[in-house]
Design an enzyme around this catalytic site. Structure first.
Site, PDB file in Angstrom:
ATOM      1  N   MET A 166     -27.537   3.487   9.192  1.00 47.55           N
ATOM      2  CA  MET A 166     -28.377   2.331   8.859  1.00 47.55           C
ATOM      3  C   MET A 166     -29.015   1.750  10.115  1.00 47.55           C
ATOM      4  O   MET A 166     -30.161   1.291  10.091  1.00 47.55           O
ATOM      5  CB  MET A 166     -27.552   1.277   8.137  1.00 47.55           C
ATOM      6  CG  MET A 166     -27.021   1.719   6.781  1.00 47.55           C
ATOM      7  SD  MET A 166     -28.324   2.223   5.614  1.00 47.55           S
ATOM      8  CE  MET A 166     -29.102   0.642   5.266  1.00 47.55           C
ATOM      9  N   LYS A 167     -28.283   1.778  11.210  1.00 43.30           N
ATOM     10  CA  LYS A 167     -28.846   1.303  12.476  1.00 43.30           C
ATOM     11  C   LYS A 167     -30.019   2.186  12.905  1.00 43.30           C
ATOM     12  O   LYS A 167     -31.070   1.688  13.346  1.00 43.30           O
ATOM     13  CB  LYS A 167     -27.751   1.304  13.549  1.00 43.30           C
ATOM     14  CG  LYS A 167     -28.243   1.099  14.974  1.00 43.30           C
ATOM     15  CD  LYS A 167     -28.901  -0.248  15.201  1.00 43.30           C
ATOM     16  CE  LYS A 167     -29.202  -0.426  16.679  1.00 43.30           C
ATOM     17  NZ  LYS A 167     -29.959  -1.664  16.957  1.00 43.30           N
ATOM     18  N   LEU A 168     -29.871   3.496  12.757  1.00 39.86           N
ATOM     19  CA  LEU A 168     -30.956   4.402  13.119  1.00 39.86           C
ATOM     20  C   LEU A 168     -32.168   4.194  12.221  1.00 39.86           C
ATOM     21  O   LEU A 168     -33.316   4.226  12.688  1.00 39.86           O
ATOM     22  CB  LEU A 168     -30.478   5.855  13.034  1.00 39.86           C
ATOM     23  CG  LEU A 168     -29.405   6.269  14.045  1.00 39.86           C
ATOM     24  CD1 LEU A 168     -29.014   7.727  13.815  1.00 39.86           C
ATOM     25  CD2 LEU A 168     -29.885   6.063  15.474  1.00 39.86           C
TER      26      LEU A 168
END
Length: 282
Positions: A166-168
């Site tokens: 999700m961060k990516l």
């Protein structure tokens, strides 16, 4: 006792905020001077990473990438106290986060990947977003201390590595958005329109408000009731490109988008909604 490894802009401000909340923090950085600079705020700096983690029940990390995290943790391992929890805020690959969770559990330690959407000022003010996923018992235990570091902790469930993914995804949007804005400002330059006017336009008309609806439209798989036909979007895109070329202003991504549009038009989708160019992403 808390140990914090990696005294970049984010890590150093995390440390200052933790100290302001009454925590004792031991710090380390590959460039030692960045760690010793935090002693002015009450941190205890170490030149040796093994010594920096001794006595710490929590070890926080803000480093560069998977390789750096693995390298630093390997060096720190002899100093880790039994049962210490490793909380990693580094933006890494999802596979790396999954592997570290597994490997450190096998060694008797808890590894929790908790990447963030926060800038240095957010870290100092304890505002922003921290992402977690994986073992829900571990997350429930450490959410209170993580919540003190950020405005909001978002739990993506029990799949290890999902928070990393999700961060990516979030960062990919920021990169794409910035590249798109660069081309937008280049077009404004080509048209002799001041940036202040562009800012004013987006202050009145905020296309970001339609982001969720745009994703929903793209994910629906239905493109035959267009709000903006691909043919028309391609026509406008050519106007952007021509205006920039006339003023000899380079564009970074719009030509690539035009090429993608042409491929979908060649497949017979010219009269579909222009979001059809994202069909293969669904």
């Amino acid at each position: 006792m808390i140990a914090f490894l990696g005294m970049g802009l984010l890590g150093s401000n995390f440390v200052r905020a933790l100290i302001n909340k009454g925590n004792s923090v031991q710090v380390w950085n590959r460039t030692t001077s960045k760690a010793t600079a935090l002693e002015a705020y009450g941190a205890k700096a170490f030149a040796d990473v093994t010594a920096a983690v001794k006595g710490a029940s929590r070890v926080h990390i803000t480093l560069k990438d998977d390789h750096t995290v693995d390298e630093v943790l390997a060096a720190a391992a002899p100093g880790l106290q039994p049962g210490a929890v490793i909380i990693d805020h580094t933006t890494t690959s999802a596979d790396g986060a999954v592997q570290r969770t597994k490997d450190w559990k096998a060694r008797g330690f808890t590894y929790l990947h908790a990447p963030v959407f926060m800038g240095p000022q957010n870290a100092l003010e304890s505002t922003g977003y921290m992402l977690v996923s994986g073992d829900q018992e571990v997350i429930a235990t450490y959410t209170p201390v993580l919540a003190e570091m950020t405005g909001q902790v978002i739990n993506f469930g029990d799949t290890a590595g999902k928070a990393a993914g999700m961060k990516l995804i979030g960062n990919s949007f920021l990169v794409s958005l910035t590249a798109g804005l660069a081309d937008t400002l280049s077009l404004a330059k080509a048209l002799n329109i001041p940036i202040s006017d562009v800012t004013g336009l987006f202050g009145e008309w905020n296309p970001g408000n339609g982001l969720a609806a745009r994703i929903k439209r793209m994910a629906s798989g239905s493109y035959d009731s267009p709000s903006w036909e691909l043919n028309m979007a391609r026509k406008d895109t050519q106007l952007f490109i021509d205006a920039a070329a006339k003023a000899d202003v380079p564009l970074a991504i719009l030509p690539a988008i035009a090429k993608e549009m042409d491929q979908w038009i060649a497949k017979g989708h010219g009269q579909d909604d222009w979001t059809v160019i994202g069909k293969n992403s669904i």
